[in-house]
Design an enzyme around this catalytic site. Structure first.
Site, PDB file in Angstrom:
ATOM      1  N   ASP A 244       0.689  -1.151  -0.020  1.00 57.60           N
ATOM      2  CA  ASP A 244       0.169   0.005  -0.292  1.00 57.60           C
ATOM      3  C   ASP A 244       0.920   1.304  -0.020  1.00 57.60           C
ATOM      4  OD1 ASP A 244      -1.810   1.963   0.310  1.00 57.60           O
ATOM      5  OD2 ASP A 244      -2.674   1.306   2.223  1.00 57.60           O
ATOM      6  N   GLU A 245       1.082   1.801  -1.065  1.00 55.04           N
ATOM      7  CA  GLU A 245       1.759   3.001  -1.372  1.00 55.04           C
ATOM      8  C   GLU A 245       3.322   2.927  -0.636  1.00 55.04           C
ATOM      9  OE1 GLU A 245       1.113   5.851  -2.938  1.00 55.04           O
ATOM     10  OE2 GLU A 245      -0.895   5.788  -3.448  1.00 55.04           O
ATOM     11  N   PRO A 246       4.035   1.908  -1.128  1.00 53.25           N
ATOM     12  CA  PRO A 246       5.145   1.799  -0.247  1.00 53.25           C
ATOM     13  C   PRO A 246       6.247   2.815  -0.442  1.00 53.25           C
ATOM     14  CG  PRO A 246       5.075   0.555  -2.278  1.00 53.25           C
ATOM     15  CD  PRO A 246       3.789   1.143  -2.242  1.00 53.25           C
TER      16      PRO A 246
END
Length: 135
Positions: free
Chosen positions: A72-74
């Site tokens: 998730d949105e690293p």
């Protein structure tokens, strides 16, 4: 939440390998799936930067050797240098694995083979090379 079975769908089913996720024992499912959140939980007394915390979280995921990785949105909160290091680590980590990547930064697209674009409530399959070139 749905893939980890923290919550089950109200209607329909989510399938993996042709089976409804509800057919998998929770322990097995959670062993086979790893989730890397935007802000990984690392002990507060470690005094690591956001980039260092993300890299540590990637290392933890690698040690688990999951079959499916959810990201998730690293790279959302990383500076360019930390982002490059994380993307290199993720490239190695994701090789040979099924992964689902939620991202807004175009640089993250290099990790993808296929891109599903959510727009106005509709999913659309986009060409990765075209999206990377556009950015």
């Amino acid at each position: 939440r749905l893939l980890a079975r923290i919550q089950d769908p109200w209607t329909g089913a989510i399938r993996w390998e042709g089976h409804d996720l509800r057919d998998f024992p929770l322990e097995e499912l959670r062993r086979r799936i790893a989730y890397l959140p935007q802000e990984p939980a690392i002990r507060a007394d470690t005094r690591l930067s956001v980039g260092e915390r993300q890299l540590r979280a990637v290392e933890r995921v690698l040690r688990r050797n999951p079959e499916l990785v959810l990201l998730d949105e690293p790279t959302a909160q990383l500076d360019p240098r930390a982002e490059a290091a994380l993307l290199n680590a993720l490239e190695r980590m994701l090789e040979g694995r099924t992964s689902i990547l939620i991202a807004h930064r175009p640089s993250t697209l290099r990790l993808a083979q296929r891109v599903l674009h959510l727009e106005d409530g509709q999913l659309r399959l986009d060409d990765v090379a075209v999206l990377v070139k556009r950015s």
